[in-house]
Design an enzyme around this catalytic site. Structure first.
Site, short mmCIF file in Angstrom:
data_model
loop_
_atom_site.label_atom_id
_atom_site.label_comp_id
_atom_site.label_asym_id
_atom_site.label_seq_id
_atom_site.Cartn_x
_atom_site.Cartn_y
_atom_site.Cartn_z
N HIS A 27 46.45 42.56 36.98
CA HIS A 27 44.96 42.93 37.96
C HIS A 27 45.29 43.15 39.09
O HIS A 27 45.58 41.56 40.11
CB HIS A 27 43.78 41.38 37.75
CG HIS A 27 43.61 41.18 36.38
ND1 HIS A 27 44.93 41.09 34.91
CD2 HIS A 27 42.71 41.31 35.61
CE1 HIS A 27 43.98 40.72 33.84
NE2 HIS A 27 42.96 40.80 34.18
N HIS A 262 39.68 45.02 38.86
CA HIS A 262 39.90 44.06 38.39
C HIS A 262 40.98 44.05 37.92
O HIS A 262 41.67 43.64 37.83
CB HIS A 262 38.39 43.60 37.86
CG HIS A 262 38.64 42.78 36.89
ND1 HIS A 262 38.31 41.31 37.73
CD2 HIS A 262 39.34 42.05 35.73
CE1 HIS A 262 38.23 40.71 37.46
NE2 HIS A 262 39.10 40.43 36.05
N GLU A 410 33.64 16.50 27.96
CA GLU A 410 35.07 16.17 27.03
C GLU A 410 35.73 17.01 27.35
O GLU A 410 37.15 16.71 27.82
CB GLU A 410 34.80 16.37 25.72
CG GLU A 410 33.83 15.77 24.94
CD GLU A 410 32.34 15.30 24.76
OE1 GLU A 410 31.71 14.42 24.28
OE2 GLU A 410 32.07 15.92 25.76
#
Length: 666
Positions: A27, A262, A410
């Site tokens: 990337h 990207h 969580e």
């Protein structure tokens, strides 16, 4: 921007694009766009020592957008960490230190494994929390030996992930003033323009969560970025987000500003054009100008001086507060004070006690021997029994307390506990929730296991034994799913004594651990505590043996089913069948034993074997063989009193005895 600054930033860019191009994988866009903000931070603000990546009072830098790993690797190499140019050239290749995403423990200077978006940001909240807690424990007026910042580079993708938002809400709630996010606001994601999926006002969202927010309109304006960082450092009562409007793939004439930069190499021709566009003096790969390298390597002297100054302060503090220093050094070694084992609780045989309650008692004993053992729960403390008695709770603007109140979060809880473990100085940080909700935090558990962190994940309400709450709350497949995770040690103790023994084993374990505990009361088994502790430390042991030296069958059980196995062995004895009962609280510890011990517990010649566990049976063939019988739960549970559910699922002494008899009859 000075010529030297521009040269240094373009060195980061070209080194990154060359490594991605040579690997033909990676990337390039983030390193090229974010190089100015990384430079501003690393050369202007980050306190670190390339010669000692483990310096306790260093600032932490987390690249949460781990796909942009070449940005971090370039910085590490250029500033003088033990990461050679050859490693940069071997980016994403077998055996290199420059893996596709940063890996903790694999590359010097990498603070945490990142790549799954949002995890790095959430883990960094744990690091900042650790700094705040340790400062409250050990700093004294005029002796601030714990005093550093945690910096995080985040992307649009990070800020979309729920785990990031959960953790950022807590960071704002707690007021973690030494946590600073640099937001690479480039308006592009992998699939295209970010506006396709991401149109909320990020600044307003973070303001609403109690953060200080600043904006830099030009991602190449190093002075403005540095000024924003300086202002964030002065904001002590809340975390900071600096949104930097950058250009992904900056310098690439045909791909900058688009998703094309990207996640794919630019291509040989485009790399050459980008270098020309940046005014780079050569098209040669991996060229590092001497002037730029000398500039970056100034971090070595600066870092050494900063650590030397800290060590002088530390030595003065150590003289002034020797007992505190002992606690500090023990905490950073991950150790409990002497005598903890002798104080672990014990119970009389026959007492009925849920293992969650026994676990809470054992945890509280250990907490007395490690002042930096902290943890908390997902709004379930009354059920998980994991509050540290006599300690205060975290709250608004109050992060430095032992009982961490995570709320119903969580996933963030798991990542934050990982961050506590990564920071150092926090002894066995733990989280707690119902076992079925381990699914909500599984990605964090997986990263904790991947990094082999000494974190503890406490899970209660471990099975269909939960009862009336029904299948949504009754874990079935969870035990096996955690057992297949490398490095994670999963404990399911049979009674209160085994639970204390499990905590004793965890206290000395250098791996992450999950301890899985019952809601329902279980009988305390007869036996010598020391012998049971020894058995738990080996993962499995002979709990009950027929008086005859010859065996007909072996029953293997865990958790609440061990007492069922003992009752079944009694029924079999009445039928003149000689059965051994093996309690197996931890597969991973048993697998680590010598072959002779394993054969002594499970003699190969005894092939009549039945396992019983209130969970998925897949995997038990490892111990019972292809001809054995595994009694368990291979469907979702049901809503009813747990005694009725056990009866309906055939998890009873009678059914277990029948299974053993049927094997012997075949």
């Amino acid at each position: 921007m000075s010529d030297l600054t521009n040269l240094a930033i373009n060195t980061i860019r070209t080194l990154s694009m060359d490594a991605v191009q040579k690997a033909n994988s990676g990337h390039p866009g983030l390193p090229m766009g974010a190089a100015p903000m990384a430079y501003a931070l690393w050369l202007g603000h980050l306190r670190h020592n390339p010669r000692n990546p483990g310096w306790a009072n260093r600032d932490r830098f987390v690249l949460s957008a781990g796909h942009g790993s070449m940005l971090l690797y370039s910085l590490l190499h250029l500033t003088g960490y033990d990461l050679s140019l050859d490693e940069i050239k071997n980016f994403r290749q077998w055996g290199s230190k420059t893996a596709g995403h940063p890996e903790y423990g694999h590359t010097p200077g990498v603070e945490t494994t990142t790549g799954p978006l949002g995890q790095g940001a959430a883990t960094a909240v744990g690091m900042a929390l650790a700094e705040a807690y340790l400062a409250s424990c050990f700093n004294r007026p005029g002796h601030e030996i714990v005093d550093h910042h945690t910096y995080v580079l985040v992307s649009d993708g990070d800020l979309m992930e729920g785990v990031c938002l959960e953790a950022c809400a807590l960071a704002g709630h707690w007021g973690l003033g030494k946590l600073i996010f640099l937001y690479d606001d480039n308006e592009v994601t992998l699939d295209g323009a970010a506006e396709m999926t991401f149109s909320e006002d990020v600044a307003q969202r973070f303001l609403a969560m109690g953060w200080h927010v600043d904006r830099v309109a030009d991602g190449n304006d190093v002075a403005a970025i540095s000024s924003a960082i300086a202002q964030a450092k002065e904001t002590n009562d809340k975390p900071s987000l600096i949104a930097v409007r950058s250009i992904i793939g900056y310098g690439s004439p045909n791909k900058q500003g688009s998703s094309a930069a990207h996640g794919s190499p630019l291509g040989v021709d485009e790399v050459a054009l980008a270098k020309q566009n940046l005014g780079w003096s050569t098209t040669d790969s991996f060229y590092i100008p001497g002037e730029a390298l000398e500039h970056f390597r100034s971090c070595i002297d600066a870092g050494t001086a900063a650590e030397d100054d800290w060590r002088r302060k530390y030595d003065a503090w150590r003289v002034a507060y020797p007992e505190l220093a002992t606690d500090y050094e023990r905490a950073h070694a991950g150790e409990f004070a002497a005598g903890w084992r002798d104080e672990l609780p014990s119970w009389d045989a026959g007492v009925q006690l849920a293992t969650r309650s026994a676990g809470g008692e054992a945890l509280n004993v250990l907490a007395q021997f490690a002042p930096t053992m902290i943890g908390g729960d997902a709004d379930l403390a009354g059920s998980t029994r994991t509050l540290i008695k006599g300690a205060e709770n975290t709250g608004p603007g109050q992060p430095a307390e032992r009982n961490l109140r995570f709320g119903v979060r969580e996933h963030a809880m798991g990542a934050i506990v990982n961050g506590l473990a990564l920071h150092g100085g926090m002894v066995k940080p733990y989280s707690a929730t119902f076992f079925t909700f381990s699914d909500y935090m599984r990605p964090a558990i997986r990263l904790g296991a991947l990094m082999n962190l000494p974190a503890v994940y406490v899970f209660t309400h471990d099975s269909i034994g939960l009862g009336e709450d029904g299948p949504t709350h009754q874990p079935v497949e969870h035990l096996m799913s955690l057992r297949v995770m490398p490095n994670l040690h999963v404990f399911r103790p049979a009674d209160a004594t085994e639970t204390a023994g499990a905590w004793a084993a965890i206290a000395e374990l250098r791996h992450p651990a999950a301890i899985v505990l019952s809601r329902q009361n279980l009988p305390v088994l007869a036996g010598n505590d020391a012998g049971i502790f020894e058995g738990v430390s080996r993962g499995a042991y002979v709990l009950s043996e027929h008086e005859s030296s010859e065996l007909d069958a072996i029953i293997i059980a865990t958790g609440s089913e061990v007492s069922i196995a003992l009752d079944a062995a009694g029924l079999l004895e009445d039928a003149d069948i000689r059965a051994r009962v093996v309690s197996m609280p931890c597969w991973e510890l048993f697998e680590a034993q010598a072959e002779a011990y394993k054969a002594a517990v499970l003699p190969p010649e005894v092939t009549c074997r039945v396992s019983i566990e209130a969970g998925a049976t897949l995997g038990w063939e490892r111990y019972i063989g292809t001809d054995g019988i595994a009694l368990g739960v291979d469907r979702f549970g049901a809503s009813a009193p747990y005694t009725e559910i056990y009866q309906q699922f055939g998890l009873t002494p009678g059914h277990l005895a029948e299974a053993v008899s049927s094997l012997l009859d075949d």
